[in-house]
Design an enzyme around this catalytic site. Structure first.
Site, short mmCIF file in Angstrom:
data_model
loop_
_atom_site.label_atom_id
_atom_site.label_comp_id
_atom_site.label_asym_id
_atom_site.label_seq_id
_atom_site.Cartn_x
_atom_site.Cartn_y
_atom_site.Cartn_z
N GLU A 64 42.76 106.98 24.32
CA GLU A 64 42.86 106.15 25.51
C GLU A 64 42.52 104.70 25.20
O GLU A 64 42.14 103.93 26.08
CB GLU A 64 41.94 106.67 26.62
N HIS B 163 46.21 117.03 32.13
CA HIS B 163 46.65 116.17 31.02
C HIS B 163 47.98 115.48 31.31
O HIS B 163 48.24 114.39 30.82
CB HIS B 163 46.74 117.00 29.73
N ASP C 229 48.52 111.61 30.86
CA ASP C 229 49.59 110.98 30.07
C ASP C 229 50.30 109.89 30.89
O ASP C 229 50.66 108.83 30.37
CB ASP C 229 50.61 112.03 29.63
N ASN D 11 41.53 113.49 32.96
CA ASN D 11 42.21 114.67 32.42
C ASN D 11 41.64 115.95 33.00
O ASN D 11 42.38 116.87 33.37
CB ASN D 11 42.08 114.70 30.89
#
Length: 329
Positions: A249, A219, A223, A214
């Site tokens: 996660e 981000h 994702d 990230n």
């Protein structure tokens, strides 16, 4: 010479003629009112988006079906009136037994108001039908049994219910089971395994160094990694296994009827498939690894929590031992 007086014509008909005329006018009025009522009734039936029907149980003959039948089922009403099998042939094969059985229940219960089954319309579309039915109340047992009912198309309602169920049980980002739904399914699998004394395996999976992904790539890329991991998990697991995202996660899986040895093979395959994944961001290519903790049900396990705790401890041991590995607990 006396002149004859002119004959005076009667202004009013004889009483008998007047009564006949009044009776004729009354009859014409009744006919007109009946015609209006019939037209009103016919108009109401045309506007009602539900199939009203009447069925002779003994002769297996449909006595009446309203105009909505042709709109919902897409089939000519005349064929149904001629042959009851037209109704049977329109029902979705998996629902036929229930539809017939629930119709017969009306003979015992007097009314069945919770019948829902699928049909295949003439255009090939599958539609959901809510078909309430009632038996006529006969004082004479020798009179024939007539069942009347009302069938409504509830396809949109079912689709909405399905969508709400999906939203309630699915992780929005990864489209896998969310935490609540996963543990509900896992609890059911655990109770079944205990009752039937069959094997059960439990797996926890955590993406290694996900915060670094990230921080380095953003981000949005993170994702996408989560989505690819979820897709890989769903592809590798067997039918009947449960897979879900239970944390940021972190993912989990339950393998009903699966020995630890077989579960180990599935986990190893999952590990390999995840290692094959490739990601790119601004001309930089990177991969991901995962750490997995695996355990199986034992005679001493009294709750799902004990399996979760062992799998969790095994997963963190995999992290401490260098990540990108599977540890059995």
């Amino acid at each position: 010479m006396v002149k004859n007086k002119p004959t005076t014509l009667a202004c009013n008909p004889p009483p008998e003629a007047a009564q006949t005329l009044l009776a004729l006018m009354h009859a014409q009025g009744e006919v007109a009112r009946l015609s209006e009522r019939e037209q009103l009734f016919s108009s109401l039936l045309d506007s009602v988006n539900a199939v009203l029907w009447a069925f002779d149980w003994e002769s297996r003959q449909v006595l009446y079906v309203s105009p909505a039948y042709e709109r919902i089922f897409g089939r000519p009403a005349g064929l149904l009136l001629a042959d009851f099998n037209e109704w049977r042939d329109s029902i979705y094969p998996d629902d036929l037994d229930y539809a017939e059985r629930s119709l017969a229940e009306v003979l015992v219960k007097g009314a069945v108001e919770d019948r829902e089954y699928r049909i295949i319309a003439a255009d090939g579309q599958v539609r959901w039908i809510s078909d309430k039915c009632f038996i006529n109340q006969q004082s004479d047992p020798d009179q024939r049994v007539i069942i009347v009912g009302m069938a409504e198309d509830i396809t949109e309602k079912k689709q909405l219910e399905g969508e709400l169920q999906r939203l309630a049980t699915t992780d929005v980002l990864t489209q896998s089971s969310n935490r609540r739904h996963f543990f509900e399914c896992a609890q059911h699998a655990f109770e079944t395994a205990r009752l039937q004394q069959t094997p059960l395996a439990f797996l926890l999976l955590d993406i290694d160094d996900f915060k670094q992904i990230n921080d380095t790539y953003g981000h949005q890329e993170g994702d996408y990694v989560l989505q690819r991991i979820a897709d890989t998990g769903k592809a590798v697991l067997r039918r009947g296994d449960q897979f879900g995202r239970i944390g940021g996660e972190e993912f989990a899986a339950v393998f009903p009827g699966c020995t630890p040895e077989i579960a180990q093979q599935i986990a190893e395959r999952l590990q390999r498939e995840i290692q094959r994944l490739s990601f790119s961001h601004e001309d930089k290519v990177f991969g991901v690894t995962v750490s997995q903790g695996l355990t199986g049900i034992t005679e001493d396990d009294e709750s799902l929590d004990s399996l979760f705790a062992r799998a969790d401890a095994a997963m963190y041991q995999a992290k401490r031992q260098g990540k990108n590995q599977i540890v059995r607990g």
